[in-house]
Write an enzyme that holds these catalytic residues in place. Structure first.
Site, mmCIF file in Angstrom:
data_model
loop_
_atom_site.group_PDB
_atom_site.id
_atom_site.type_symbol
_atom_site.label_atom_id
_atom_site.label_comp_id
_atom_site.label_asym_id
_atom_site.label_seq_id
_atom_site.Cartn_x
_atom_site.Cartn_y
_atom_site.Cartn_z
ATOM 1 N N ARG A 1 -11.308 2.308 8.811
ATOM 2 C CA ARG A 1 -12.025 1.139 9.331
ATOM 3 C C ARG A 1 -13.117 0.778 8.330
ATOM 4 N NH1 ARG A 1 -10.915 0.968 15.137
ATOM 5 N NH2 ARG A 1 -12.705 -0.402 15.431
ATOM 6 N N TYR B 1 -26.658 -5.292 24.192
ATOM 7 C CA TYR B 1 -26.180 -3.915 24.260
ATOM 8 C C TYR B 1 -25.796 -3.356 22.906
ATOM 9 C CZ TYR B 1 -22.297 -7.143 24.693
ATOM 10 O OH TYR B 1 -21.449 -8.207 24.528
ATOM 11 N N GLY C 1 -20.831 -5.389 12.210
ATOM 12 C CA GLY C 1 -21.136 -6.795 12.443
ATOM 13 C C GLY C 1 -19.940 -7.593 12.939
ATOM 14 N N SER D 1 -13.411 -8.498 21.396
ATOM 15 C CA SER D 1 -14.386 -7.893 22.298
ATOM 16 C C SER D 1 -14.815 -8.907 23.351
ATOM 17 C CB SER D 1 -15.612 -7.417 21.506
ATOM 18 O OG SER D 1 -15.230 -6.446 20.554
ATOM 19 N N CYS E 1 -7.686 12.868 16.177
ATOM 20 C CA CYS E 1 -8.379 11.782 15.476
ATOM 21 C C CYS E 1 -7.853 11.649 14.050
ATOM 22 C CB CYS E 1 -9.885 12.038 15.461
ATOM 23 S SG CYS E 1 -10.816 10.765 14.584
ATOM 24 N N ASP F 1 -40.784 -15.420 31.207
ATOM 25 C CA ASP F 1 -40.309 -14.836 29.961
ATOM 26 C C ASP F 1 -39.462 -15.826 29.165
ATOM 27 O OD1 ASP F 1 -39.725 -12.506 28.154
ATOM 28 O OD2 ASP F 1 -37.693 -12.912 28.861
#
Length: 636
Positions: free
Chosen positions: A73, A86, A127, A178, A315, A606
């Site tokens: 990756r 998050y 990113g 995602s 893995c 806020d």
């Protein structure tokens, strides 16, 4: 949400020209008169060559436990076009200077070296990798590497629809997107940006271009989105999706807490209540996911169980960060800089020696969720885009997808099926409608927001239940002693064990005096932080549910209903907040209603404080309560 209407809808929507092959490589149905050919597939001669000339696996990529690392990756950038609450620590992430990041040539040099040693799958991450200007060129050059079978990408989906045709032509063969919620308002609040529609367009474009399955990564976190599991699964009925539910994992800055983690078995139990026929699929070699399928569904569901049932023993993954560090374990804090060795003129043999030493030090398994949470490691944004959530998540209620349609301000109740037809049909996704508006004499839209909408809603305040004016209902019996103090004067929780369960309802209100500048921005929904009314409403609902954690001596109350309503008051340049809570139990819900109204008001402050500090919170008060031994109360 019933599965049957979704099934019918999705079959209608996707009666299209997309088909797939068993390998998962995208294949498109030809137009009439055109020959059928795969969009991205390894040429047959190349496959035959790879089979006939397969070399023994590299010792440099084999660790001391015999695990062969054939999957690399590569993070292309630390930057992202979202600001997820998050993914980054609360105080932000210091980005690496550009000069210290890997250049395109350095990325390709390392990729060539790893592929030569046996890596056959590369995934590009960030990113957000799609914001890198030369991402298409990088994919094209990776596609030329002999021995590389799969090129994948993990993206937030914002730019996917625009770039995917070029990426597919360049050789991209796998996509992970995602997406943590199917609720547009919740999405915008979580990522601090708009973009839900673009993500859905990206998913549709991937399906349209023949990618199968399209993997959708969803990090599940208690109190944030665990109630949406059935909605995600329902999408797999007619779509070639692999929805992957990921256990919440600890990383530096995300304030991990075990109580927020929803385990694989808990998720599985939840889904089997609705789909008892859910069946487990055979596990693929070195797979991180436990895959399941509902008979008759086109897609499937997977669980990535990094915390509750780790898969360290099989893995096969290595990671290269955007600044050129090799990480042999996602959860480990040891790294070695390949960039520095490259720039120092290291030969291929010297680089392999460095890589081999790092791989050789890889441990048998990670330290476990509790130990990991105490370790110093990079924030996830600096490793790769992978959705991790905070210990104290954004103030978001557990809203179902059906409820999200009401949040969008639709006048009539809309079924899940009809809304998804609109989202998917022909690849055209609508802009999310503005919250309900009414026009003032000034010609500017007056915005209102309620936590529940209905076709019969009062046009002044979008709520199915009109607010009746408060009327007195007799004197309220009061106590001459403080009930939360014992005989010694110490604070104590009241024992309600002997009280009968009754229906309890309480309404509280608050006023936020914004001033003309902030008021106009809220009214027109032009604040840089996003829709203040949406965020405040969500915060109010969540605050009601968390009251017992905020007010020490409050009992935990299982609320059956929370309604938060916000109305703009042009005469005072103010927002009026009204919160209603309902429960059946031995104790009242006044504190829940007051907490809800107060937190919604604080959230408005806020959201607007960058515009003006001259904002006042006023008139936080109980409006009414019913139920309980002391009778009802209605403020006059």
């Amino acid at each position: 949400m019933a599965a049957q209407p979704v099934s019918r809808m999705l079959r209608r929507v996707l009666r299209s020209s997309v088909r797939s092959c068993s390998s998962g490589a995208p294949v498109t149905q030809p137009h009439p008169g055109e020959p059928s050919q795969p969009a991205v597939e390894v040429p047959s001669g190349r496959r035959r060559f790879l089979r006939e000339h397969a070399a023994p696996f590299s010792a440099f990529l084999t660790d001391s436990f015999g695990r062969r690392h054939s999957y690399l990756r590569i993070s292309l950038t630390e930057k992202c076009n979202l600001r997820c609450q998050y993914c980054m620590p609360e105080d932000g992430v210091p980005l690496t200077p550009k000069a210290d990041l890997l250049t395109t040539e350095e990325i390709l040099t390392l990729a060539r070296l790893f592929v030569k040693e046996g890596v056959d799958k590369i995934r590009l991450t960030g990113g957000e990798p799609l914001i890198r200007p030369d991402v298409v060129d990088i994919v094209a050059q990776l596609h030329q590497l002999e021995g590389l079978r799969t090129i994948g990408i993990t993206t937030n989906g914002i730019s996917l629809a625009r770039l995917l045709p070029q990426l597919q032509k360049a050789g991209l063969s796998a996509i992970n997107i995602s997406l943590d919620t199917l609720v547009p308002a919740k999405f915008e609040f979580i990522v601090r940006r708009k973009g839900f529609r673009k993500v859905m367009e990206g998913i549709h474009k991937a399906i349209e271009l023949g990618y199968s399955p399209v993997k959708v990564n969803c990090v599940v976190m208690r109190g944030l989105n665990e109630d949406e599991l059935p909605d995600f699964v329902a999408l797999t009925e007619g779509l070639p999706l692999d929805v992957r539910f990921i256990e919440y994992m600890p990383f530096d800055g995300n304030k991990w807490n075990f109580r927020k983690m929803v385990s694989y078995k808990e998720m599985l139990d939840t889904l089997r209540q609705q789909w008892p026929e859910l069946e487990k699929l055979p596990e693929e070699e070195s797979s991180t996911a436990k895959a399941f399928k509902i008979p008759g569904f086109r897609g499937r569901v997977s669980f990535i169980t990094s915390m509750s049932e780790h898969f360290c023993g099989t893995c096969n993954r290595l990671r290269i960060t955007a600044d050129g560090n090799l990480k042999v374990c996602l959860f480990g804090n040891s790294e070695v800089s390949l960039r520095d060795h490259l720039r120092a003129g290291a030969s291929e043999e010297e680089l392999l020696s460095v890589i081999g030493a790092a791989v050789g030090r890889k441990k048998r398994q990670h330290a476990g969720m509790f130990s990991i949470s105490q370790m110093k490691n990079r924030p996830m944004i600096l490793i790769e885009l992978f959705l991790m959530c905070q210990d104290s998540p954004p103030a978001i209620p557990s809203i179902s997808f059906r409820d999200s349609l009401h949040v969008q301000g639709l006048r009539h109740r809309v079924s899940f099926s009809s809304q998804m037809v609109t989202l998917w049909k022909g690849g055209r996704l609508p802009q999310i409608p503005l919250l309900a508006q009414r026009w003032l004499g000034s010609g500017l839209p007056q915005r209102h927001y309620g936590s529940h909408l209905d076709s019969d809603a009062n046009p002044k305040c979008l709520s199915p239940e009109p607010w009746a004016p408060a009327t007195p209902s007799g004197p309220l019996p009061t106590s001459d002693q403080l009930t939360h103090v014992d005989r010694e004067g110490q604070a104590a929780m009241v024992d309600v064990g002997g009280k009968p369960d009754t229906e309890r309802v309480a309404v509280a209100s608050a006023v936020v005096l914004l001033g003309p500048v902030a008021y106009k921005l809220v009214q027109e929904n032009q604040l840089k932080k996003g829709d203040a009314l949406v965020v405040a409403q969500l915060a109010g609902v969540q605050a009601a549910k968390l009251t017992s954690q905020l007010i020490p001596l409050c009992h935990h109350v299982a609320l059956s209903h929370v309604q938060v309503q916000l109305e703009l008051d042009s005469t005072r340049h103010a927002v009026v907040v009204r919160a209603s809570c309902r429960a059946r139990g031995p104790t009242g819900v006044e504190m829940e209603a007051l907490t809800s109204a107060a937190v919604a008001a604080l959230t408005l402050y806020d959201m607007c404080k960058a515009v003006s500090r001259d904002i006042m919170l006023a008139e936080i008060k109980l409006v009414s309560k019913t139920g309980g031994q002391r009778g009802d109360f209605h403020r006059t």
